[in-house]
Structures are given as structure tokens and as C-alpha cells.
Write a protein that holds these residues in place. Structure first.
Motif, PDB file in Angstrom:
ATOM      1  N   GLY A 406       9.923  54.747  73.821  1.00  0.00           N
ATOM      2  CA  GLY A 406       8.832  54.175  73.048  1.00  0.00           C
ATOM      3  C   GLY A 406       8.868  52.666  72.950  1.00  0.00           C
ATOM      4  N   ILE A 407       7.790  52.106  72.434  1.00  0.00           N
ATOM      5  CA  ILE A 407       7.589  50.659  72.360  1.00  0.00           C
ATOM      6  C   ILE A 407       8.660  49.954  71.543  1.00  0.00           C
ATOM      7  CG2 ILE A 407       5.967  51.031  70.442  1.00  0.00           C
ATOM      8  CD1 ILE A 407       4.585  48.430  71.183  1.00  0.00           C
ATOM      9  N   TRP A 408       9.188  50.615  70.497  1.00  0.00           N
ATOM     10  CA  TRP A 408      10.090  49.919  69.583  1.00  0.00           C
ATOM     11  C   TRP A 408      11.547  49.974  70.031  1.00  0.00           C
ATOM     12  CZ3 TRP A 408       6.760  47.078  67.738  1.00  0.00           C
ATOM     13  CH2 TRP A 408       5.567  47.511  67.162  1.00  0.00           C
ATOM     14  N   GLU A 409      11.799  50.547  71.237  1.00  0.00           N
ATOM     15  CA  GLU A 409      13.150  50.547  71.806  1.00  0.00           C
ATOM     16  C   GLU A 409      14.167  51.187  70.872  1.00  0.00           C
ATOM     17  OE1 GLU A 409      13.877  46.513  72.966  1.00  0.00           O
ATOM     18  OE2 GLU A 409      12.083  46.450  74.196  1.00  0.00           O
ATOM     19  N   THR A 410      13.736  52.259  70.233  1.00  0.00           N
ATOM     20  CA  THR A 410      14.661  52.971  69.352  1.00  0.00           C
ATOM     21  C   THR A 410      15.810  53.547  70.171  1.00  0.00           C
ATOM     22  OG1 THR A 410      13.457  55.056  69.577  1.00  0.00           O
ATOM     23  CG2 THR A 410      12.768  53.574  67.813  1.00  0.00           C
ATOM     24  N   ARG A 411      16.918  53.721  69.510  1.00  0.00           N
ATOM     25  CA  ARG A 411      18.091  54.277  70.189  1.00  0.00           C
ATOM     26  C   ARG A 411      18.445  55.625  69.575  1.00  0.00           C
ATOM     27  NH1 ARG A 411      21.523  48.858  72.057  1.00  0.00           N
ATOM     28  NH2 ARG A 411      19.669  47.675  72.645  1.00  0.00           N
ATOM     29  N   GLY A 412      17.375  56.364  69.218  1.00  0.00           N
ATOM     30  CA  GLY A 412      17.546  57.668  68.578  1.00  0.00           C
ATOM     31  C   GLY A 412      17.073  58.836  69.409  1.00  0.00           C
ATOM     32  N   GLY A 413      16.866  58.615  70.703  1.00  0.00           N
ATOM     33  CA  GLY A 413      16.462  59.710  71.581  1.00  0.00           C
ATOM     34  C   GLY A 413      15.003  59.629  71.987  1.00  0.00           C
ATOM     35  N   ARG A 414      14.678  60.326  73.068  1.00  0.00           N
ATOM     36  CA  ARG A 414      13.334  60.267  73.630  1.00  0.00           C
ATOM     37  C   ARG A 414      12.378  61.219  72.921  1.00  0.00           C
ATOM     38  NH1 ARG A 414      14.550  59.820  80.198  1.00  0.00           N
ATOM     39  NH2 ARG A 414      15.644  57.801  80.079  1.00  0.00           N
ATOM     40  N   GLN A 415      11.124  60.795  72.875  1.00  0.00           N
ATOM     41  CA  GLN A 415      10.051  61.582  72.290  1.00  0.00           C
ATOM     42  C   GLN A 415       8.799  61.411  73.139  1.00  0.00           C
ATOM     43  OE1 GLN A 415      10.415  63.554  69.700  1.00  0.00           O
ATOM     44  NE2 GLN A 415      12.276  62.806  68.686  1.00  0.00           N
ATOM     45  N   ASP A 416       7.802  62.254  72.874  1.00  0.00           N
ATOM     46  CA  ASP A 416       6.484  62.067  73.475  1.00  0.00           C
ATOM     47  C   ASP A 416       5.690  61.130  72.575  1.00  0.00           C
ATOM     48  OD1 ASP A 416       6.587  63.845  75.802  1.00  0.00           O
ATOM     49  OD2 ASP A 416       6.748  65.465  74.330  1.00  0.00           O
ATOM     50  N   PHE A 417       5.896  59.816  72.779  1.00  0.00           N
ATOM     51  CA  PHE A 417       5.273  58.830  71.907  1.00  0.00           C
ATOM     52  C   PHE A 417       3.794  58.663  72.252  1.00  0.00           C
ATOM     53  CE2 PHE A 417       9.731  57.536  71.391  1.00  0.00           C
ATOM     54  CZ  PHE A 417       9.781  57.359  70.020  1.00  0.00           C
ATOM     55  N   THR A 418       2.979  58.696  71.215  1.00  0.00           N
ATOM     56  CA  THR A 418       1.539  58.581  71.412  1.00  0.00           C
ATOM     57  C   THR A 418       1.169  57.222  72.002  1.00  0.00           C
ATOM     58  OG1 THR A 418       1.217  60.049  69.506  1.00  0.00           O
ATOM     59  CG2 THR A 418      -0.701  58.814  70.278  1.00  0.00           C
ATOM     60  N   PHE A 419       1.846  56.170  71.581  1.00  0.00           N
ATOM     61  CA  PHE A 419       1.525  54.851  72.125  1.00  0.00           C
ATOM     62  C   PHE A 419       1.813  54.789  73.620  1.00  0.00           C
ATOM     63  CE2 PHE A 419       2.520  50.450  73.289  1.00  0.00           C
ATOM     64  CZ  PHE A 419       1.346  49.825  72.901  1.00  0.00           C
ATOM     65  N   SER A 420       2.890  55.416  74.057  1.00  0.00           N
ATOM     66  CA  SER A 420       3.189  55.431  75.486  1.00  0.00           C
ATOM     67  C   SER A 420       2.078  56.133  76.258  1.00  0.00           C
ATOM     68  CB  SER A 420       4.529  56.126  75.741  1.00  0.00           C
ATOM     69  OG  SER A 420       5.588  55.389  75.163  1.00  0.00           O
ATOM     70  N   ARG A 421       1.551  57.224  75.686  1.00  0.00           N
ATOM     71  CA  ARG A 421       0.435  57.915  76.344  1.00  0.00           C
ATOM     72  C   ARG A 421      -0.826  57.046  76.312  1.00  0.00           C
ATOM     73  NH1 ARG A 421       4.433  60.375  77.206  1.00  0.00           N
ATOM     74  NH2 ARG A 421       4.676  62.653  77.256  1.00  0.00           N
ATOM     75  N   GLY A 462      -1.738  64.182  69.880  1.00  0.00           N
ATOM     76  CA  GLY A 462      -1.397  62.963  69.145  1.00  0.00           C
ATOM     77  C   GLY A 462      -2.074  62.859  67.796  1.00  0.00           C
ATOM     78  N   TRP A 463      -2.958  63.794  67.498  1.00  0.00           N
ATOM     79  CA  TRP A 463      -3.709  63.801  66.246  1.00  0.00           C
ATOM     80  C   TRP A 463      -3.096  64.809  65.271  1.00  0.00           C
ATOM     81  CZ3 TRP A 463      -7.382  61.205  63.660  1.00  0.00           C
ATOM     82  CH2 TRP A 463      -8.036  61.836  62.615  1.00  0.00           C
ATOM     83  N   SER A 464      -2.874  64.383  64.025  1.00  0.00           N
ATOM     84  CA  SER A 464      -2.346  65.271  62.986  1.00  0.00           C
ATOM     85  C   SER A 464      -3.476  65.703  62.068  1.00  0.00           C
ATOM     86  CB  SER A 464      -1.266  64.553  62.173  1.00  0.00           C
ATOM     87  OG  SER A 464      -0.958  65.287  61.004  1.00  0.00           O
ATOM     88  N   PRO A 465      -3.858  66.968  62.089  1.00  0.00           N
ATOM     89  CA  PRO A 465      -4.902  67.436  61.169  1.00  0.00           C
ATOM     90  C   PRO A 465      -4.505  67.244  59.706  1.00  0.00           C
ATOM     91  CG  PRO A 465      -4.543  69.023  62.938  1.00  0.00           C
ATOM     92  CD  PRO A 465      -3.442  68.030  63.022  1.00  0.00           C
ATOM     93  N   ARG A 466      -3.210  67.404  59.416  1.00  0.00           N
ATOM     94  CA  ARG A 466      -2.774  67.249  58.030  1.00  0.00           C
ATOM     95  C   ARG A 466      -2.917  65.804  57.562  1.00  0.00           C
ATOM     96  NH1 ARG A 466       1.359  66.078  54.584  1.00  0.00           N
ATOM     97  NH2 ARG A 466       2.720  65.187  56.192  1.00  0.00           N
ATOM     98  N   ARG A 467      -2.525  64.841  58.416  1.00  0.00           N
ATOM     99  CA  ARG A 467      -2.619  63.435  58.036  1.00  0.00           C
ATOM    100  C   ARG A 467      -3.999  62.842  58.309  1.00  0.00           C
ATOM    101  NH1 ARG A 467       2.191  60.862  57.194  1.00  0.00           N
ATOM    102  NH2 ARG A 467       0.797  59.417  56.120  1.00  0.00           N
ATOM    103  N   GLN A 468      -4.797  63.568  59.101  1.00  0.00           N
ATOM    104  CA  GLN A 468      -6.090  63.039  59.537  1.00  0.00           C
ATOM    105  C   GLN A 468      -5.892  61.650  60.166  1.00  0.00           C
ATOM    106  OE1 GLN A 468      -9.564  64.545  59.323  1.00  0.00           O
ATOM    107  NE2 GLN A 468      -7.938  66.061  59.621  1.00  0.00           N
ATOM    108  N   TYR A 474       4.213  63.277  69.353  1.00  0.00           N
ATOM    109  CA  TYR A 474       3.707  64.638  69.259  1.00  0.00           C
ATOM    110  C   TYR A 474       4.616  65.493  68.380  1.00  0.00           C
ATOM    111  CZ  TYR A 474       0.964  63.285  73.397  1.00  0.00           C
ATOM    112  OH  TYR A 474       0.116  62.666  74.283  1.00  0.00           O
ATOM    113  N   GLY A 475       4.000  66.324  67.558  1.00  0.00           N
ATOM    114  CA  GLY A 475       4.755  67.225  66.707  1.00  0.00           C
ATOM    115  C   GLY A 475       5.246  66.607  65.418  1.00  0.00           C
ATOM    116  N   SER A 476       4.876  65.344  65.142  1.00  0.00           N
ATOM    117  CA  SER A 476       5.311  64.693  63.907  1.00  0.00           C
ATOM    118  C   SER A 476       4.098  64.310  63.078  1.00  0.00           C
ATOM    119  CB  SER A 476       6.136  63.436  64.205  1.00  0.00           C
ATOM    120  OG  SER A 476       5.284  62.350  64.514  1.00  0.00           O
ATOM    121  N   ASP A 477       4.360  63.915  61.840  1.00  0.00           N
ATOM    122  CA  ASP A 477       3.321  63.377  60.965  1.00  0.00           C
ATOM    123  C   ASP A 477       3.604  61.917  60.612  1.00  0.00           C
ATOM    124  OD1 ASP A 477       1.657  65.601  60.796  1.00  0.00           O
ATOM    125  OD2 ASP A 477       2.824  66.516  59.175  1.00  0.00           O
TER     126      ASP A 477
END
Length: 611
Positions: A406-421, A462-468, A474-477
Motif C-alpha cells: 500500500g501507499i503508506w509503506e506499512t510493515r504489517g503485511g500485504r492487503q488488497d488496498f483500495t488505493f492501489s486498485r 472497496g465499498w463498505s455498506p456499513r460505513r457507507q 477489502y474486507g475492512s471498515d
């Protein structure tokens, strides 16, 4: 003295440079950061990261003889000439600092920092201390006094010549050079620091005439450079200062901008988020150059496009990927990270890192930013480089749908980041546009299928119905302020209900008094300890998003408040702390490019408003 008390605030600095290297000058006239012969070279002065072992060059009023002193610092308007003024009951004096930009376009191992001191009223005593600590303080050095006003300090394969004019007399203080002198109204003294990594000859002595000529050369350069600027809006002074700062952070021989002038300044004082930003990020550089292009600075866009084309053509790294997220300014992809364990760090913020291990991360958004830059100013029309560019995009059709850091260069593992998509969508969208506009050979069916697949995936996952709201991955709020770029890149309209709902969610969770957090590390652990300040890039992106959404009063108020967090000469670091202090590397290109974009958007929308 405590470690904290030995360090000036990060914001208490101005920047001078010659488009190959840059130095920070603190509010008391101390050069406490200078790496030469390039931005990413080892430091000659580095007391900003270790006050005892880092080295400095101080040219200031002698505080042993004058205690009641008020200090002010400013730039000469629309230049990178920095003036530090000292006002005392017995007199008023000032130190001017500047470097003459290298216009040849050729890399140089020899760089000069000009320091001129004069008294404009009364009489003042001054002190000069030149105490270099070469190679991040790891290399010993020797001192040779060449004559009363010349010294050679040699260490770590670098020569530092100190040449002074009357009435200075240099004397040895161990292996360092010092001088004490007094000036009366109308008198001027000049000190020129020449750093040479090539073993060149000693420079000639400075004179009043040569000092004036150098000053005029520097001022003339900035006047010429700023002349093409097309901005005539409400915030001309701040936009010009940001443009000059972006230019100062650009390595002229290749056209590659660095993310910041410094390494190791903390995102939280005492914390471990202390990175080296003296490199060229594909992302940061692409956005910086586009900001300059919108102001009319076409040569910078052309130079960086050439640099990006070189990265497209090289490709084929050991990772199997055609691009990596950052490079040295000459395009070298090797940035091994090491810790300077002998340095305590700014106000005890250890570890101090040089190099950057994040260079090996997978960040798929960079392909979007690279195409975004390549497309700037009609890049697709260039004959050379298209085949390499198209090959990269062909490769990307097979690799965009992978988890990354992801964009913020986190060192906590890979995710399907919406910004990358999102930026993957930009890569294909702009590639298709360029191929059609310039009638270039391309696998348009393949690129179009990939673009549409990315779009559908972002909308569905990439869209959260709960958070609108659109969320970080993906898979997070979890919300993420990088998605403030969604309307800017054209993924959706700035007044789309889905976007306005996302903007409202960010306003509730990430925004604090107009300052924007990039995300919440507690809700989305990034593998690092501690918290951080609000992210200035995101705060200016927020202003732009508000303006484009038609929320003009809110946007203008947020922008005006953000400008109050600039330092005394209009510079911003990466982050703003809870008490308004500047945090992180300084000055930061992303912040200044976002300020330019926010000002342009706000001006445009205010001018468009009826009545």
C-alpha cells in the motif's frame, strides 16, 4: 542540557540549495544538515540528528557578549535566498545564506554554500564555528590552516574549504575552525564553504565584489525560473514558495525530485517512525511534477518524463517487476537500509536510518502514478519510450490483482488496498487515452478489460455498506485518506453521492480541526509502534475534495487554517503534531504539491461561484 533542549524545532529552519544538494539553516544561523555532493550523500553537517556528534556550521551573534537578541528569519521574496536577522540593543545584523543553482545539467562533486554577514545599524560581535563531522560522523577529519582566512578540513574522502574575508581570522579549535569578529554598520564579511569530493584545487578568496556577484546570480536565477508561472490567484506568495521548494528538491542532472531534504526526522518525537526520504519515489515525484506542470513549469515535466522513461526501459529487476517504488536520483535501484547506531536521533528519536528497506516493497499504485506522470503534458506523443511503456502496461494486466503493502509503506503485511486498485484503474485509463489520442500501437482490448475489471472490483469490494464509504482495503471498515484522490483522478464525480458519503465518514473519523490523519493505526495495525501526527498531504487533499464537492466555505476555512501551520518562511514538514508542531522529514514535497493543487482548486471553484 537535555537532548530535547539541544535541538531546535523541526520547523525552525529554512532551506537553501543548488538543485543537486540542499542545506538546512536554523533560526539562529546554524547549518545543521548538509549532505553533499548529492541529496542522498553522507552528511557533512548533521547535528539535527545528533547535536554532539553530527557536526554543524554556526554563524551567529556571539551570545557570550550579547544576550538580549531577537532573531527573525525570512526569504527574499520569490527566491531561495535566506536571511537571518539579529536585533539587539547595540545593533542590527543579518546573515544571508544561499547556494547558486547548478544550471549546467551535469552532476558536480563541488558545491558552495555562501554565508554573508553584515551589520545595518550599530555594532555587533559574531562567532563562526565550522565543525564538520564527515560521513554521518563516522569519519575522522583533519584541519589545515592555509592562511589567516582559509582552512581545509578533510575527512571521509571529502574536502571542505572555508574561505573568509576580512576581518575574520580563522583559528584552530582541535580539528575545527572558529573565528570571532565584530562588525559595525555598513561592514560586510563573507564566508564561503566549498565541499569537494573530487580532490579539486582550493577556491580563491572571497571579496565584497565576488559576494555581491554571487548574490545577484542566485537572485537572477530564481527570478528567471519563476517567470513562466501562470498562477495569479489568491495565495500567490504561498504557491510560489511551494513551487520554489519543489524545485529545490529536484536533482537537476536527471530531473528526479526527492521526497524531502532530510533523513531520520521522527513522525513522533521519541518514536521509531524515522525514515530516509532523500530518494525519488515514483508516487511523490509524479505528483510533484504534475503540480509544477499545472503552474506552467514545462521543462520539469519533460525532464521527469525522461527519467520515468528510463525506468520503464530498464525494468527486469530481480523481483521480476518492471518498477520499484523508489530510486536514487540517478535511477540506481539499490537503497540498502542501515541504522546509524552512534547517533542518538532528533531529540532522542532512534533509530536513525539511512537507505530505505521499503524500496523492496510491492506497491502497485506506483504504476498508476508513473502513467499519470508519463501522460502529463502529452507524454504519450513522444516517439521514444512508448514500446517500453506499453510493455509495462501489458505486464500490469496480469499483476494488478495482487495484495501489496500500500501507499503508506506499512510493515504489517500485504492487503488488497483500495488505493492501489484505484491507481491501477488510472494506469489503464490513462494508457488507453494516450494510445487513442496519439494513435500508438497497444493491446487496447486487453487494457480496457483490465480497466473495467478494476472498476467493478473497487465498487463491489472497496465499498463498505456499513460505513457507507470506500475503505482502506477489502474486507475492512477502516477509512483511509489516500482515497481523497478518487475524484481528482476521475474515478467518480466530486459530487457523486457515494463520494459525498465517503467524505462525510472521513470528516467524522479522520479529521480533527481541519487536520487529517491518513488512517488510524489502532484500527489498522501497520507493524510499527506508536502513533503519528496528522498528515499534511491529506489535509490539503481534503481541502481540494471539499472545494470540488461545492463545500466552499468549509474548504476555504480549512485551507486558511492549514496555512497557519506553515513555519515562519512558508515551509511544511510531513506531519503536524497535536500541539501544531511540525513532525517528520522537512521540507516535504508531497505537502507542498498538495498545497499548490488545493490553492488552484479553491481558486477555480471560488471564481466559478455565482455572485
Amino acid at each position: 542540557m537535555s537532548a530535547g533542549g539541544a535541538y531546535p524545532p523541526i520547523a525552525d529552519h529554512g532551506l537553501v540549495g543548488d538543485l543537486q544538494t540542499a542545506a538546512l539553516v536554523s533560526g539562529d544561523g546554524t547549518v545543521d544538515w548538509w549532505c553533499t555532493p548529492r541529496f542522498d550523500s553522507p552528511s557533512v553537517f548533521g547535528s539535527l540528528l545528533d547535536h554532539a556528534r553530527g557536526g554543524h556550521c554556526r554563524l551567529t551573534v556571539d551570545r557570550d557578549r550579547v544576550t538580549d537578541v531577537t532573531v527573525k528569519q525570512l526569504y527574499l521574496a520569490d527566491t531561495a535566498l535566506l536571511v537571518t536577522r539579529f536585533m539587539a540593543p547595540d545593533g542590527v545584523g543579518e546573515v544571508g545564506d544561499f547556494m547558486i543553482p547548478e544550471e549546467s545539467g551535469e552532476p558536480s562533486d563541488r558545491h558552495r554554500l555562501h554565508r554573508t554577514v553584515r551589520v545595518v545599524r550599530g555594532r555587533l560581535p559574531f562567532v563562526l564555528e565550522c565543525r564538520p563531522r564527515f560521513d554521518y560522523g563516522r569519519a575522522p577529519h583533519t584541519l589545515t590552516l592555509l592562511d589567516d582566512r582559509s582552512a581545509l578540513l578533510r575527512g571521509g574522502g571529502t574536502d571542505l574549504f572555508v574561505r573568509a574575508s576580512a576581518p575574520l581570522t580563522l583559528v584552530a579549535d582541535g580539528a575545527d575552525a572558529v573565528a570571532r569578529f565584530t562588525l559595525s554598520a555598513g561592514e560586510i564579511a563573507t564566508v564561503v564553504l566549498t565541499c569537494d569530493a573530487s580532490g579539486g584545487p582550493a577556491p580563491g578568496p572571497p571579496s565584497r565584489e565576488s559576494a555581491r556577484a554571487a548574490f545577484d546570480d542566485c537572485r537572477s536565477f530564481w527570478a528567471r525560473w519563476l517567470r513562466p508561472c501562470t498562477y495569479r490567484g489568491r495565495w500567490q506568495q504561498m504557491v510560489n514558495r511551494s513551487a520554489i521548494t519543489l524545485k529545490l528538491l529536484t536533482y537537476a542532472p536527471t530531473g528526479a525530485p526527492v521526497a524531502a531534504a532530510t533523513a531520520g526526522l521522527p513522525e513522533l518525537v521519541g518514536g521509531e517512525r524515522n525514515w530516509d526520504y532523500r530518494y525519488t519515489w515514483i508516487r511523490d515525484a509524479s505528483l510533484s511534477v504534475r503540480a509544477l506542470l499545472t503552474l506552467g513549469f514545462v521543462p520539469e515535466a519533460l525532464a521527469f518524463r525522461h527519467w520515468v522513461r528510463g525506468r520503464f526501459e530498464e525494468g527486469d529487476f530481480a523481483s521480476g517487476r518492471p518498477l520499484q517504488i523508489m530510486y536514487r536520483v540517478d535511477g540506481d535501484p539499490h537503497l540498502p537500509e542501515e541504522v546509524l547506531g552512534h547517533w542518538e536521533g532528533y531529540r532522542g528519536s532512534a533509530p536513525v536510518r539511512i537507505g530505505n528497506a521499503a524500496a523492496d516493497q510491492l506497491q502497485l499504485d506506483i504504476y498508476g502514478e508513473a502513467v499519470y506522470a508519463f501522460a502529463a503534458g502529452g507524454g504519450g506523443g513522444a516517439l521514444h519510450g512508448w514500446q517500453a511503456f506499453a510493455s509495462v502496461l501489458d505486464w500490469f494486466t496480469e499483476h494488478w490483482d495482487e495484495p501489496d503493502e500500500g501507499i503508506w509503506e506499512t510493515r504489517g503485511g500485504r492487503q488488497d488496498f483500495t488505493f492501489s486498485r484505484l491507481m491501477s484503474w488510472v494506469a489503464f485509463d490513462r494508457g488507453i487515452r494516450m494510445a487513442r489520442t496519439h494513435s500508438r500501437p497497444a493491446d487496447l482490448a486487453r487494457w480496457t478489460a483490465a480497466r473495467d475489471a478494476v472498476f467493478t472490483q473497487i465498487v463491489e469490494r472497496g465499498w463498505s455498506p456499513r460505513r457507507q464509504a470506500f475503505v482502506q482495503h477489502y474486507g475492512s471498515d477502516v477509512l483511509d485518506a489516500s482515497l481523497l484522490l478518487m475524484p481528482k483522478v476521475g474515478f467518480l464525480a466530486p459530487t457523486d453521492p457515494a463520494w459525498l458519503s465517503t467524505l462525510d465518514a472521513m470528516d467524522r473519523e479522520l479529521v480533527s480541526d481541519s487536520l487529517v490523519h491518513r488512517y488510524d493505526p489502532a484500527a489498522s495495525p501497520d507493524g510499527l509502534l506508536g502513533r503519528e501526527g496528522t498528515f499534511n498531504l491529506c489535509s490539503f487533499l481534503y481541502v481540494e475534495a471539499l472545494a470540488r464537492a461545492g463545500r466552499l466555505e468549509q474548504a476555504r476555512y480549512a485551507f486558511d487554517k492549514m496555512l497557519t501551520y506553515a513555519n515562519h518562511v512558508g515551509l511544511f514538514a510531513e506531519e503536524t503534531g497535536p500541539s501544531g508542531e511540525q513532525l517528520g522529514n522537512f521540507p516535504q514535497a508531497l505537502t507542498h504539491l498538495a498545497l499548490i493543487d488545493a490553492a488552484l482548486a479553491l481558486d477555480e471553484e471560488l471564481d466559478r461561484r455565482p455572485g
